[in-house]
Design a protein around this motif. Structure first.
Motif, PDB file in Angstrom:
ATOM      1  N   GLN A   1       7.131  10.937  78.984  1.00  0.00           N
ATOM      2  CA  GLN A   1       6.962  10.009  77.856  1.00  0.00           C
ATOM      3  C   GLN A   1       5.993   8.874  78.183  1.00  0.00           C
ATOM      4  O   GLN A   1       5.275   8.399  77.307  1.00  0.00           O
ATOM      5  CB  GLN A   1       8.343   9.465  77.440  1.00  0.00           C
ATOM      6  N   TYR A   2       5.975   8.435  79.444  1.00  0.00           N
ATOM      7  CA  TYR A   2       5.083   7.337  79.831  1.00  0.00           C
ATOM      8  C   TYR A   2       3.787   7.841  80.486  1.00  0.00           C
ATOM      9  O   TYR A   2       3.064   7.062  81.104  1.00  0.00           O
ATOM     10  CB  TYR A   2       5.818   6.353  80.753  1.00  0.00           C
TER      11      TYR A   2
ATOM     12  N   SER B   1       9.930   0.163  75.068  1.00  0.00           N
ATOM     13  CA  SER B   1       9.168   0.972  74.115  1.00  0.00           C
ATOM     14  C   SER B   1       9.305   0.340  72.735  1.00  0.00           C
ATOM     15  O   SER B   1      10.011  -0.664  72.567  1.00  0.00           O
ATOM     16  CB  SER B   1       9.709   2.405  74.094  1.00  0.00           C
TER      17      SER B   1
ATOM     18  N   LYS C   1      10.412   6.869  69.219  1.00  0.00           N
ATOM     19  CA  LYS C   1       9.835   5.757  69.982  1.00  0.00           C
ATOM     20  C   LYS C   1       8.329   5.925  70.163  1.00  0.00           C
ATOM     21  O   LYS C   1       7.833   7.061  70.203  1.00  0.00           O
ATOM     22  CB  LYS C   1      10.483   5.675  71.370  1.00  0.00           C
TER      23      LYS C   1
ATOM     24  N   GLU D   1      11.008   0.552  81.302  1.00  0.00           N
ATOM     25  CA  GLU D   1      11.177   1.588  80.270  1.00  0.00           C
ATOM     26  C   GLU D   1      11.334   1.001  78.874  1.00  0.00           C
ATOM     27  O   GLU D   1      12.157   1.444  78.076  1.00  0.00           O
ATOM     28  CB  GLU D   1      12.362   2.492  80.608  1.00  0.00           C
TER      29      GLU D   1
ATOM     30  N   PRO E   1       5.025  -0.696  79.772  1.00  0.00           N
ATOM     31  CA  PRO E   1       6.024   0.323  80.150  1.00  0.00           C
ATOM     32  C   PRO E   1       7.077  -0.132  81.166  1.00  0.00           C
ATOM     33  O   PRO E   1       8.109   0.523  81.306  1.00  0.00           O
ATOM     34  CB  PRO E   1       5.162   1.442  80.743  1.00  0.00           C
TER      35      PRO E   1
ATOM     36  N   TRP F   1       1.330   3.550  77.651  1.00  0.00           N
ATOM     37  CA  TRP F   1       1.028   4.066  78.989  1.00  0.00           C
ATOM     38  C   TRP F   1       0.329   2.975  79.793  1.00  0.00           C
ATOM     39  O   TRP F   1      -0.125   1.966  79.238  1.00  0.00           O
ATOM     40  CB  TRP F   1       0.153   5.325  78.889  1.00  0.00           C
TER      41      TRP F   1
ATOM     42  N   TYR G   1       5.449   4.801  73.058  1.00  0.00           N
ATOM     43  CA  TYR G   1       5.407   4.396  74.472  1.00  0.00           C
ATOM     44  C   TYR G   1       4.010   3.926  74.821  1.00  0.00           C
ATOM     45  O   TYR G   1       3.029   4.617  74.505  1.00  0.00           O
ATOM     46  CB  TYR G   1       5.745   5.602  75.366  1.00  0.00           C
TER      47      TYR G   1
END
Ligand code: PLP
Length: 358
Positions: free
Chosen positions: A343-344, A137, A76, A135, A132, A80, A78
């Protein structure tokens, strides 16, 4: 490989993109471009490019359509909150892709060229990476298949590499608990087979068990080892984790028949940060059912790129139903949040896992 761009003359409009981002589903909408490259025996990789997304011209005798010589990856990108775009441990996907390829007699792609392919596609289709919130992506699907036309059984001498991408919401929305069907009727993989490779055939073979699970109201299936019918292995598309009341995080050890999940590997590392003791072990079906019944295993979850961490509310099998004491356990949620926050970009990436793309 440099993957020069031929831009899509008709990219999605801003209005289309905002409608897709509002409700992306999973894998339903594909971005404007794709990466392609061809491998030819004796020549190596040629014709690498980023081109408008579209159908392949395929000869009906292409070997993949007959003998399933194919491998893929799932990862994935991501976005931010500052607008930058990142991927998670892409070198692990590159490594696993080549390991799967070696098992299926497909060519190796240098790790740097694999990562550049992903980077190029995400750069070109950056507008497709959702915000984001929720969640969301961009799911990235690199794959490679035997595109040579011939009807004999041998390793293909012409192979196509491709990367496509699709904006997605999490596979299972929120930390919503799922019921798991434990099948011992169907096997996913056996020793010496392809269980450890991410190849399409494994998933085709798992579908019948998945549909058996649906009949019992379960959304995923847990497979048992093929020979002894004793050791629990993994789910159709995720790895299994169990948390005990004394703070241990159990997961089936890598046996050569299950996928070496990147989320699995990361959860084991994050667990130590959260003072859980990670234990990779040979776990039997009796261990699982007895410990859930006794309450020693208090929480269970499945993990993988698509769903991240999905809590398990119960295991069901012909032996009965085994509900978890905590269907959405506190520590499961803490692990999920820790991973998602990394991840974010919402918590420091102390493991150095994130790679910036844009
Ligand atoms: C069979 C199987 N096991 C485990 C996983 C989890 O692997 P990862 O965490 O690398 O996505 C996946 C998903 O890709 C899978 O298909």
């Amino acid at each position: 490989m440099e993957y020069p761009l031929t831009p899509n003359p008709r990219p999605a409009s801003a209005a289309d993109l905002s409608a897709i981002h509002a409700n992306p589903g999973f894998g339903e909408y594909l971005t404007d471009h794709m990466v392609v490259a061809t491998w030819k025996k004796g020549e190596g990789w040629v014709d690498d490019a980023v081109v408008p997304y579209g159908p392949f011209q395929m000869n009906p005798a292409a070997a993949v359509l007959h003998y399933a010589q194919e491998v893929f990856e799932g990862m994935k990108a991501y976005r931010w909150s500052d607008g930058s775009i990142w991927t998670f441990r892409p070198e692990e996907n590159a490594r696993r892709f080549n390991k799967s390829a070696a098992r299926m007699m497909l060519p190796q792609i240098p790790e740097a060229d694999f990562i550049t392919a992903v980077r190029r596609l995400v750069e070109v289709d950056a507008a497709w990476v959702p915000e984001p919130e929720g969640e969301k992506s961009l799911y990235i699907r690199p794959f490679m298949f035997a595109s040579e036309s011939f009807l004999g059984v041998r390793a293909a001498e012409t192979v196509t590499f491709c990367v496509i991408a699709s904006p997605v919401a999490p596979y299972f929305a929120g930390p919503k608990p799922v019921d798991i069907w434990v099948t011992d009727k169907y096997s996913r993989a056996g020793e010496g087979g392809t269980g450890e490779a991410k190849c399409g055939g494994n998933y085709a073979a798992s579908l019948i068990a998945q549909y058996e699970g649906y009949e019992y109201g379960c959304s995923q299936v847990l497979f048992i080892e093929a020979v002894g019918k004793d050791r629990v292995e993994e789910l159709g598309g995720m790895n299994l984790m169990l948390i005990t009341s004394d703070g241990k995080l159990y997961t089936p050890q890598l046996s050569g028949t299950i996928l070496d999940g990147i989320t699995r590997k990361s959860v084991l590392q994050v667990a130590a940060d959260l003072l859980l003791e990670p234990v990779e072990a040979r776990l039997t079906k009796d261990f699982l059912f007895d410990k859930v019944l006794s309450g020693e295993v208090v929480e269970a979850f499945s993990c993988g790129t698509a769903a991240v961490i999905a809590p398990i509310s119960s295991f069901k099998s012909v032996d009965g139903e085994f509900p978890l004491r905590e269907p959405v356990g506190e520590r499961t949620v803490a692990l999920r949040n820790r991973l998602i926050d990394i991840q974010y970009g919402r918590t420091p990436d102390t493991h150095d896992w994130m790679v910036k793309i844009v």
